[in-house]
Write a protein that holds these residues in place. Sequence first.
Motif, PDB file in Angstrom:
ATOM      1  N   GLU A  59       0.826  -1.198   0.000  1.00 41.24           N
ATOM      2  CA  GLU A  59       0.000   0.000   0.000  1.00 41.24           C
ATOM      3  C   GLU A  59       0.868   1.260   0.000  1.00 41.24           C
ATOM      4  O   GLU A  59       0.621   2.210  -0.744  1.00 41.24           O
ATOM      5  CB  GLU A  59      -0.869  -0.035   1.257  1.00 41.24           C
ATOM      6  CG  GLU A  59      -2.172   0.698   1.100  1.00 41.24           C
ATOM      7  CD  GLU A  59      -2.961   0.561   2.385  1.00 41.24           C
ATOM      8  OE1 GLU A  59      -3.377  -0.570   2.710  1.00 41.24           O
ATOM      9  OE2 GLU A  59      -3.144   1.585   3.082  1.00 41.24           O
ATOM     10  N   SER A  60       1.918   1.207   0.828  1.00 41.28           N
ATOM     11  CA  SER A  60       2.790   2.385   0.917  1.00 41.28           C
ATOM     12  C   SER A  60       3.484   2.639  -0.418  1.00 41.28           C
ATOM     13  O   SER A  60       3.655   3.779  -0.833  1.00 41.28           O
ATOM     14  CB  SER A  60       3.774   2.174   2.068  1.00 41.28           C
ATOM     15  OG  SER A  60       5.050   2.524   1.723  1.00 41.28           O
ATOM     16  N   ASP A  87       2.286   1.766  -3.347  1.00 41.10           N
ATOM     17  CA  ASP A  87       1.228   2.258  -4.254  1.00 41.10           C
ATOM     18  C   ASP A  87       0.980   3.743  -4.052  1.00 41.10           C
ATOM     19  O   ASP A  87       0.865   4.513  -5.002  1.00 41.10           O
ATOM     20  CB  ASP A  87      -0.087   1.498  -4.004  1.00 41.10           C
ATOM     21  CG  ASP A  87      -0.089   0.169  -4.730  1.00 41.10           C
ATOM     22  OD1 ASP A  87       0.797  -0.019  -5.583  1.00 41.10           O
ATOM     23  OD2 ASP A  87      -0.959  -0.674  -4.422  1.00 41.10           O
ATOM     24  N   ASN A  88       0.930   4.147  -2.772  1.00 39.92           N
ATOM     25  CA  ASN A  88       0.692   5.561  -2.479  1.00 39.92           C
ATOM     26  C   ASN A  88       1.834   6.423  -2.995  1.00 39.92           C
ATOM     27  O   ASN A  88       1.623   7.494  -3.552  1.00 39.92           O
ATOM     28  CB  ASN A  88       0.540   5.783  -0.967  1.00 39.92           C
ATOM     29  CG  ASN A  88      -0.743   5.163  -0.467  1.00 39.92           C
ATOM     30  OD1 ASN A  88      -1.654   4.893  -1.251  1.00 39.92           O
ATOM     31  ND2 ASN A  88      -0.828   4.899   0.825  1.00 39.92           N
TER      32      ASN A  88
END
Length: 483
Positions: free
Chosen positions: A208-209, A211-212
């Motif tokens: 997720e990190s 992706d962000n």
Amino acid sequence: MAGGSEPLHTSHVDQPMATINRLLILTHAALTTAVLYYRASGLASQTAGWPLVSWSLLLAAELLLAFLWTLRQAFKWRPVARAAFPERLQSERHLPPVDVFVCTADPEMEPTMEVMNTLISAACLDYPAERLSVYLSDDGGSALTLHAARKAYAFAAPWRAFCRRFDVETRCPEAYFSAVGSDRSASADEEFLEVQQRLKLMYESLKESVDNAKIMSKTTHGSTAKGQDRPSHIEVIQDAQEQEEMPLLVYVSREKQNRIPHHYKAGALNVLLRVSSVMSNSPYVLVLDCDMYCNNPTSARQAMCFHLEPRLAPSLAFVQFPQRFHNISKDDIYCAELGFLFKRLWKGCDGLRGPILSGTGFYIKRDAVYGAKPGNTTIEELASSDDISKIKQLFGSSNELIASLRLRPNLRSNIEKHTVTSEATILASCAYELDTQWGEQANRILVRFSRRRLLHRVSPALPRMDFGLLLPHKACVSWQRAG
Ligand SMILES: O=c1ccn([C@@H]2O[C@H](COP(=O)(O)OP(=O)(O)O[C@H]3O[C@H](CO)[C@@H](O)[C@H](O)[C@H]3O)[C@@H](O)[C@H]2O)c(=O)[nH]1
Ligand SMILES: [Mn+2]
């Protein structure tokens, strides 16, 4: 280096395959001879005109094809099968340090999480952390890749501990947490399941990190955009709490100037060779493409079963592992799996003078790339010769790099992170190689990271020796293959 009198490895001619190959060769040769005989006698009966021309052309074409076919048969005559016994290696203290080189070029074409999985799987090889260093070459100079590498390193520490503690074989987290991994439910032990669940959440948050970060990642270091000149940037990645149980991870983005050719992957490997020489300076190097994770955690130890064998070592340059690919169509009509290369041709080459270097998934001796001659002149001898101008011609002007030729490898705990990076930055500059023979001169042994592309050469002037060898284990798996 052997723990006892038992051999570290064995090799034998793969008799069933040799027999089948030889029968096929003999049958093919007999049929080809019959065709040529038919064509030659047909030609003799022609007197003039178009029939004579066409029969002659056909005979010439068939002779050419027969000649080309003959050249390839040596590779099938004597296929060799090898086995390594890493459990017979002596204690960890005796294992030589290994540097892993991972190259990536473009965060848009090469998904960052894939690259991170390659990094993590390399950092989690079943090898003492102090003797393992991973270098990531980022030809894209991407802020996203650097950010992801820092995050991946933080995740790799507990992941490595988990894999080693519970003997998890699939060290690539994406493969482990997806259907690809086979040992996911290796244990029903409550503690195992609990740690596994925790790591799964950590891995999800890593993804997720990344992706962000992707959203804000369009810029490179400094304020330069893609394709513009940029300085080299080298960073020793470390966690807030210094992880002694973790291998060294170094991010390398070499200098780029549009007017100076960068020589693609070969250029990146050359930079990693130089940068690592003033850091860990390990005598062995594993080269991995960014989309290729380490499938077998014991591959480094297996390679050492050959590199440390006293009779074989002086003439051995590299140990090549076969590749395997995911995401290939089930029918694989285009042979994207490259089965013919790795299962047949390379085995046959091994029976001659060794397989051809595949560009990835090989453990190579650093001295072999530097140009040591098998069996006699070592790099230390070359480095201590009085002819300093000749050494500088070969290795460039860095005194630290030249000194590294005579130095022993640096274990992780001895690396002065802040002092070495300034020299490494110079070694990663794109003008460093100019006016030197670095990367230009064909290596006397077999390999050069040529300035243009990765080339593989066997010098015909050398006596017969085992240059490289092929192991049967699928040590590396590639996620995808273009085309
Ligand atoms: O300027 C560049 C270009 C490529 N790469 C890296 O080089 C590797 C291989 O490049 P790729 O475009 O993926 O080539 P492939 O055809 O997939 O690779 C095969 O063919 C190459 C030689 O043509 C070999 O070097 C590879 O090991 C072999 O897997 C990748 O990790 C890239 O990130 C760089 O580091 N810098
Ligand atoms: Mn590729």
